[in-house]
Scaffold this motif. Structure first.
Motif, mmCIF file in Angstrom:
data_model
loop_
_atom_site.group_PDB
_atom_site.id
_atom_site.type_symbol
_atom_site.label_atom_id
_atom_site.label_comp_id
_atom_site.label_asym_id
_atom_site.label_seq_id
_atom_site.Cartn_x
_atom_site.Cartn_y
_atom_site.Cartn_z
ATOM 1 N N ASN A 27 50.182 41.631 26.209
ATOM 2 C CA ASN A 27 50.983 40.561 26.829
ATOM 3 C C ASN A 27 50.228 39.614 27.749
ATOM 4 O O ASN A 27 50.822 38.683 28.298
ATOM 5 C CB ASN A 27 52.155 41.161 27.608
ATOM 6 C CG ASN A 27 53.170 41.830 26.716
ATOM 7 O OD1 ASN A 27 53.541 42.975 26.943
ATOM 8 N ND2 ASN A 27 53.608 41.148 25.679
ATOM 9 N N HIS A 28 48.942 39.865 27.975
ATOM 10 C CA HIS A 28 48.192 38.957 28.851
ATOM 11 C C HIS A 28 46.761 38.861 28.318
ATOM 12 O O HIS A 28 46.301 37.817 27.885
ATOM 13 C CB HIS A 28 48.245 39.484 30.288
ATOM 14 C CG HIS A 28 47.859 38.481 31.337
ATOM 15 N ND1 HIS A 28 47.696 37.155 31.079
ATOM 16 C CD2 HIS A 28 47.619 38.634 32.669
ATOM 17 C CE1 HIS A 28 47.363 36.520 32.195
ATOM 18 N NE2 HIS A 28 47.295 37.399 33.172
ATOM 19 N N ARG A 29 46.087 39.999 28.316
ATOM 20 C CA ARG A 29 44.817 40.135 27.596
ATOM 21 C C ARG A 29 45.178 40.650 26.197
ATOM 22 O O ARG A 29 46.075 41.487 26.065
ATOM 23 C CB ARG A 29 43.935 41.142 28.331
ATOM 24 C CG ARG A 29 42.618 41.489 27.685
ATOM 25 C CD ARG A 29 41.920 42.529 28.557
ATOM 26 N NE ARG A 29 40.626 42.918 28.052
ATOM 27 C CZ ARG A 29 40.412 43.877 27.165
ATOM 28 N NH1 ARG A 29 41.435 44.565 26.655
ATOM 29 N NH2 ARG A 29 39.197 44.178 26.774
ATOM 30 N N ILE A 30 44.492 40.138 25.178
ATOM 31 C CA ILE A 30 44.812 40.597 23.819
ATOM 32 C C ILE A 30 43.637 41.341 23.214
ATOM 33 O O ILE A 30 42.504 40.835 23.201
ATOM 34 C CB ILE A 30 45.218 39.407 22.927
ATOM 35 C CG1 ILE A 30 46.568 38.849 23.417
ATOM 36 C CG2 ILE A 30 45.321 39.818 21.463
ATOM 37 C CD1 ILE A 30 47.071 37.664 22.634
ATOM 38 N N ASP A 31 43.909 42.555 22.738
ATOM 39 C CA ASP A 31 42.910 43.340 22.002
ATOM 40 C C ASP A 31 42.964 42.863 20.545
ATOM 41 O O ASP A 31 43.896 43.196 19.798
ATOM 42 C CB ASP A 31 43.256 44.827 22.115
ATOM 43 C CG ASP A 31 42.248 45.697 21.380
ATOM 44 O OD1 ASP A 31 41.739 45.267 20.317
ATOM 45 O OD2 ASP A 31 41.994 46.814 21.853
#
Ligand code: 5GP
Length: 194
Positions: A27-31
């Motif tokens: 939801n903020h950093r994306i893997d």
């Protein structure tokens, strides 16, 4: 989906009794690898339904929709917008959805030209809680005269009613991880997906 459950176990945090925070990978950093693996998992589960369009809602649904659409042969993604803009066309399909996380009500908007009549549409989103977003998107699919082929969510919060309602309505729902509860900030997960 094993990799998603592991990411939730490793990075997920519970806020209060009912909010799952997975900013570290969704939801903020994306893997990126995990997102494309999620897309591949949906593509496999919905291959038989042969969707022609993936429909989601901004913002967090977009990455998942893109990965799914790519895995399904680069079909288009359409995302519902949550606010009106001057550059939007007049022919907008709309439906309301109360936001569980923002505690407001959004009017979801999709230009009807992007959902041609009779298209087979797969709805995807990051989370399923009470089912507000999913039901609003399904409403838009029906207004467009399209065929809903299924709903895919990365994380279903099984302790809320959205999943049960969709299944009772006969919707072909796939949830890649199911949260069964939050205890002292720790997230409890079902051992399988559905
Ligand atoms: P629903 O509409 O099913 O009640 O809630 C789903 C929508 O709210 C999703 O689009 C998601 O963005 C957001 N949401 C609901 N619960 C959670 C949660 O526990 N964590 C996060 N990150 N988003 C949630």
């Amino acid at each position: 989906m094993q990799a998603l459950r592991e990411a939730i176990r490793q990075y997920g945090r519970g806020i209060g009794q009912d909010i799952v925070k997975v900013d570290m990978f969704l939801n903020h950093r994306i893997d990126t690898k995990l997102i494309f693996d999620i897309g591949a998992a949906f593509a496999q589960r919905f291959a038989a339904q042969a969707p022609q369009i993936i429909l989601t809602v901004e913002a967090s649904g977009i990455a998942i929709a893109l990965a799914t659409a790519h895995a399904m042969g680069d079909i288009p993604v359409v995302f519902a917008k949550k606010s009106a803009a001057v550059n939007q066309a007049g022919d907008m399909l709309t439906a309301s959805a109360a936001s569980f996380t923002h505690k407001n009500t959004n009017t979801l908007r999709v230009d009807k030209h992007y959902l041609p009549v009779c298209s087979r549409v797969l709805v995807v989103d990051d989370f399923l809680a009470d089912g507000q977003a999913a039901h609003a998107l399904i409403d838009i699919v029906r207004q467009a005269g399209c065929q809903l082929v299924g709903v895919g969510v990365a994380v279903e919060k099984g302790f809320q009613q959205g999943g049960q309602r969709l299944r009772e309505e006969g919707v072909n729902l796939v949830s890649l991880a199911i949260v069964t509860g939050i205890e002292n900030g720790e997230i409890c997960l079902a051992n399988d997906d559905r």
